[in-house]
Design an enzyme around this catalytic site. Structure first.
Site, PDB file in Angstrom:
ATOM      1  N   ALA A 294     100.373  13.210  21.769  1.00 26.47           N
ATOM      2  CA  ALA A 294     100.686  11.793  21.940  1.00 26.47           C
ATOM      3  C   ALA A 294     101.054  11.181  20.601  1.00 26.47           C
ATOM      4  CB  ALA A 294      99.501  11.046  22.546  1.00 26.47           C
ATOM      5  N   ASP A 295     101.996  10.259  20.625  1.00 26.62           N
ATOM      6  CA  ASP A 295     102.277   9.454  19.434  1.00 26.62           C
ATOM      7  C   ASP A 295     101.215   8.373  19.277  1.00 26.62           C
ATOM      8  OD1 ASP A 295     104.558  10.957  19.086  1.00 26.62           O
ATOM      9  OD2 ASP A 295     105.882   9.473  20.002  1.00 26.62           O
ATOM     10  N   LEU A 296     100.831   7.768  20.414  1.00 31.91           N
ATOM     11  CA  LEU A 296      99.827   6.721  20.441  1.00 31.91           C
ATOM     12  C   LEU A 296      99.046   6.832  21.746  1.00 31.91           C
ATOM     13  CD1 LEU A 296     102.072   3.685  19.376  1.00 31.91           C
ATOM     14  CD2 LEU A 296     100.340   4.775  17.928  1.00 31.91           C
TER      15      LEU A 296
END
Length: 310
Positions: free
Chosen positions: A203-205
């Site tokens: 995940a990026d965020l």
């Protein structure tokens, strides 16, 4: 922070990056350097320096509110949680040591996150299973490498879409580590999902909702997996937890457009190409989040962020 010190925080970021830290962890370590070197003489002044340094680093984020920005925000919240009501000058040296101690602990957590996640992932990577991965996630790569060193026999399907070649790069790194890997066109995810045991993505965020912002295509992989009864696990560092409330795909900031190379097939005149970099996957499509804080239900993200804000 004094204006003259601003280049210093950027220089610290660059130094940590050159030492091998990824961008977000490098930002955390740069903030730790800023805490230690601050000339402030009160806790309020020190916290103001930290906030100013964090905002300066966030302007250097390579993505519109990416992991670097989220890590900076987490650092500020974590350190402020150790603040005190009494800010008398005579007590400042002891209070600063306490604050530096909290900042150091947060830095240690961030630097050890990927190793902790890789270890926790082993409970979900069973010998003989087929794993579908999407994008190029360092925690996912570390988890699969660790599984190989423990003698687990895996087949990894690496989805490949354009334009960044993430699946090809990940497959090459896995092959070099002795992990059998096969590149799968992302348009063939539904075709191949029947043979998959586990979907593991990065995940990026991680939004406060428990959903994740990740490389574009993560959402459709999760949709197909849910439709076919396959569990989707997200390997993500806790410093990527962010106060985000996306309601849909158009709430995700994409930054500038990306160039897409279609090889020998030119883009016809008058035709635009849409190439988003990220999408949002709702928590209802995710089984568990595997983080350095432990294996969490997606709903637990809001509790973690609330705890840090108290």
């Amino acid at each position: 922070m004094a204006e003259a010190e601003t280049p210093g925080i950027a220089g610290c970021l660059d130094r940590w990056t050159k030492e091998g830290a990824d961008e977000a962890v490098a930002a955390v370590m740069a903030l730790l350097d800023a805490v230690r070197s601050s000339k402030a003489e009160t806790i309020a002044g020190l916290q103001a320096d930290i906030k100013a340094a964090a905002e300066e680093l966030k302007r250097l984020d390579s993505e519109p509110y990416g992991a670097l920005s989220a890590a900076c925000d987490m650092f500020v919240r974590y350190v402020r949680r150790g603040g005190v009501a009494d800010d008398q000058p005579a007590q400042f040296p002891a209070l600063k040591r306490r604050l530096v101690g909290r900042a150091t602990r947060f830095g240690d957590i961030c630097r050890g996150a990927r190793g902790a996640i890789a270890t926790l992932c082993q409970d979900f990577l069973l010998d003989g299973c087929t794993v579908l991965v999407h994008g190029h996630s360092p925690p996912v790569l570390d988890a699969l490498r660790l599984a190989a060193t423990r003698g687990k026999r895996l087949l990894v399907l690496c989805t490949e879409g354009r334009p960044d070649g993430a699946g090809l790069r990940l497959a090459g790194e896995l092959a070099a580590a002795g992990v059998p890997a096969r590149v799968l066109l992302d348009s063939a995810v539904a075709y191949s999902m029947g043979q998959v045991d586990v979907v593991l993505v990065g995940a990026d965020l991680v939004a406060e909702t428990g959903g994740v912002v990740g490389g574009v295509g993560t959402y459709q992989v999760a949709l197909v997996a849910r439709a076919m009864g396959k569990p989707v696990y997200v390997a993500a560092e806790s410093y990527k937890f962010a106060r985000l409330y996306p309601l849909g795909q158009k709430d995700i900031e994409q930054g500038g457009g990306r160039d897409v190379d279609f090889g020998d097939v030119p883009v016809p005149a008058g035709v635009d190409v849409e190439a988003p970099a990220r999408d949002y996957t709702q928590s209802k499509y995710l089984e568990l989040l595997i983080t350095d804080l432990g294996v969490l239900q997606p709903a637990a993200v809001s509790d973690v962020l609330l705890h840090l804000s108290m």
